[in-house]
Write an enzyme that holds these catalytic residues in place. Structure first.
Site, PDB file in Angstrom:
ATOM      1  N   GLY A 180       0.871  -1.190   0.008  1.00  0.00           N
ATOM      2  CA  GLY A 180      -0.065  -0.046  -0.045  1.00  0.00           C
ATOM      3  C   GLY A 180       0.868   1.189   0.035  1.00  0.00           C
TER       4      GLY A 180
ATOM      5  N   ASN B 201       4.259 -16.005  -8.802  1.00  0.00           N
ATOM      6  CA  ASN B 201       5.129 -15.978  -7.989  1.00  0.00           C
ATOM      7  C   ASN B 201       5.394 -17.499  -7.836  1.00  0.00           C
ATOM      8  OD1 ASN B 201       5.340 -13.518  -6.894  1.00  0.00           O
ATOM      9  ND2 ASN B 201       3.939 -13.743  -5.044  1.00  0.00           N
TER      10      ASN B 201
ATOM     11  N   PHE C  39      14.663 -19.587  -0.853  1.00  0.00           N
ATOM     12  CA  PHE C  39      13.900 -18.299  -0.799  1.00  0.00           C
ATOM     13  C   PHE C  39      13.040 -18.059   0.687  1.00  0.00           C
ATOM     14  CE2 PHE C  39      11.152 -21.726  -3.079  1.00  0.00           C
ATOM     15  CZ  PHE C  39       9.873 -21.412  -2.141  1.00  0.00           C
TER      16      PHE C  39
ATOM     17  N   CYS D 204       5.707 -13.873   0.594  1.00  0.00           N
ATOM     18  CA  CYS D 204       4.724 -14.239  -0.369  1.00  0.00           C
ATOM     19  C   CYS D 204       5.005 -15.585  -1.272  1.00  0.00           C
ATOM     20  CB  CYS D 204       4.479 -13.084  -1.481  1.00  0.00           C
ATOM     21  SG  CYS D 204       3.629 -11.637  -0.789  1.00  0.00           S
TER      22      CYS D 204
END
Ligand code: NAI
Ligand code: UGA
Length: 474
Positions: free
Chosen positions: A21, A227, A275, A279
């Site tokens: 945001g 992703n 990783f 997300c």
């Protein structure tokens, strides 16, 4: 030059002042000076920080963008209702973590925050609104959200999907020059008009041919797929790193040769300790859950393997440390360099460092952590949660250090978990002199000059590189 219809007087609100945001809306404010942008959040502390000089997130270039617009056409507030009432377009960029309890726990997306935001919009909106899904959500969420919004029956809402593709650490350049902007909407007249209005906002700086308009379901699914594919590449090269170590090949050489094939491409082929980030794992698990719900267990299994491979890679790295240090790290000091999930961010969500540290604590090592950007309290929060210990217990095993040199003093081993540039610049002669002998380096990011380190006297392990003959692997 393509002309953009004037959007003078357009008001945008964004619910959720987080990593997405904050930067995305600041960029819109910068590029669209005639549009008013208001970012709201339930966290007063976060809003206070956005209104201060000490922004709540570290992101290169962000401070400059915020200060250029704040107080002019960019505002941060906790008055959510007022912002909803005023706005023509309402972005929702709240967190959508993996569910911890109930049906789908550990896989499905927890849409509680999203639904609360939608119910608030339904309750207070009095004029028609375009509601934009900025958060990453499962396919068909827009349908559910639309039902919640229209349930109150007060006004009309057009729900669009507009997933965000920025990466942390490069958010500002990603937003300034995105590969594409994806907008999904209903393919009726009202939906088309809403998509055009949003497309016109982005067209202030993004070429039209990079603004893709599609249907909502394709847009929602594309984000999860993007992703999953990115994470899959990392897991693929990490899997190959294990083959390289077993065979004497060099993973960076393999990645270079493979990545030069234009059909494959060179990006996202850097082998690592694993990783992290808020997300990748969450979105893959979400895709896995969707596939299971659609009765597609083979597809679910295929993508789940990407997460399993990531866990394997983290465990493999810890295993190398333990075996390298003659099968025990109990009481030994390990300097852990880097706690963020990647460089140029202070974000630690799902960072590989957390798992590495937890495992070292289980083996009763003494871990000395240094990270240039992560807040101390964040480290304690992450480790107490991961280790299921209270802070005092964690502190028996972990110390936080003001710099890398302090972390390395008297350490048996240094483990690099985040690829911060400053780790490459260390005076390794000085580091070596202060460490316990033999001194080990475990480079979980392959950023150091291994030949020079060996000349200095270090025993070096690097991901996917031919093994150092001095490194014990038994
Ligand atoms: N972090 C990243 O780099 C990216 C994240 N995303 C997606 O964007 C979404 C947001 O992610 P982040 O910004 O990282 O999360 P975040 O946790 O940093 O920010 C979310 C914010 O929403 C606020 N919030 C939650 N419920 C609220 C409500 N009902 N009303 C008002 N405020 C509320 C929270 O207080 C928090 O400040 C997630 O769905 C994520 O998957 C997508 C692309 C990149
Ligand atoms: O949805 C999201 O949250 C975002 O997720 C990722 O962005 P991010 O997680 O911020 O950072 P990445 O650069 O993708 O790195 C993710 C992890 O993979 C690791 N990685 C990345 C690339 C690589 O070659 N090797 C590797 O180990 C990184 O170190 C990091 O831990 C995607 O790149 C963004 O497009 C997406 O918007």
């Amino acid at each position: 030059m393509v002309s953009i219809p004037s959007q003078d007087g357009l008001k945008i609100c964004c619910i959720g002042a987080g990593y997405v945001g904050g930067p995305t809306m600041s960029m819109i404010a910068l590029k669209c000076p005639e549009v008013q942008v208001k970012i709201v959040d339930i966290s007063a502390a976060r809003i206070d920080a956005w209104n201060s000089d000490n922004l709540p997130i570290y992101e290169p270039g962000l401070h400059k963008v915020v200060t250029a617009c704040r107080g002019k056409n960019l505002f941060f507030s906790t008055d959510i209702d007022e912002a909803i009432q005023e706005a023509d377009i309402i972005f929702v960029a709240v967190n959508t973590p993996t569910k911890k309890v109930g049906i789908g726990a550990g896989r499905a997306s927890d849409l509680t925050y999203w639904e609360l935001a939608a119910r608030r919009i339904a309750q207070v909106a009095e004029t028609p609104k375009i509601v934009v899904e900025k958060s990453t959500v499962p396919i068909k969420t827009a349908e559910a959200i639309s039902a919640v919004l229209h349930g109150a029956g007060k006004t009309r809402f057009d729900v669009l999907s507009n997933p965000e593709f920025l990466a942390e650490g490069t958010a500002i350049t990603d937003l300034d020059n995105p590969d594409r902007v994806l907008i999904g909407g209903q393919l009726d007249e009202s939906g088309q008009k809403a998509m055009d209005t949003l497309a016109d906002v982005y067209a202030h700086w993004v070429p039209r041919d990079r603004i893709l308009l599609t249907n909502v379901w394709s847009s929602e699914l594309s984000k999860l797929v993007a992703n999953s594919f990115l994470a899959q590449r990392v897991s693929s090269i990490n899997a190959i790193s294990a083959v390289c170590e077993a065979s004497g090949a060099d993973v960076d050489e393999v990645a270079r040769a493979v990545g030069m094939d234009t059909r494959i491409g060179p990006k996202f082929l850097k082998a690592s300790v694993g990783f992290g980030g808020s997300c990748f794992q969450k979105d893959i698990l979400n895709l896995v859950y969707l596939c299971e719900s659609f009765g597609l267990p083979e597809v679910a299994h295929y993508f789940h393997q990407v997460v399993h491979m990531n866990d394997y890679q983290k465990e493999r790295f810890v295993g190398r440390i333990i075996h390298g240090l003659y099968n025990t790290v109990t009481g030994k000091k390990i300097a852990l360099l880097g706690f963020a999930f990647k460089k140029d961010t202070g974000d630690t969500r799902e960072s590989a460092s957390i798992d590495v540290c937890r495992r070292l604590i289980e083996e009763k090592a003494q871990v000395a952590i240094y990270d240039p950007k992560v807040e101390e309290e964040q480290v304690w929060m992450d480790l107490t949660y991961a280790c299921k210990m209270d802070k005092t217990e964690v502190q028996k095993y972990v110390t936080l250090c003001p710099d890398a040199l302090t972390a390395c003093k008297d350490a048996h081993a240094m483990a690099v978990a985040t690829e911060w540039d400053e780790f490459k610049e260390l005076d390794f002669h000085q580091v070596y002199d202060t460490m316990t002998k033999p001194s080990f380096v475990f480079d979980g990011r392959n950023i150091l000059d291994h030949a020079t380190l060996r000349e200095i006297g270090f025993v070096v392990y690097a991901i996917g590189k031919p093994l150092d003959p001095k490194l014990s692997t038994a």
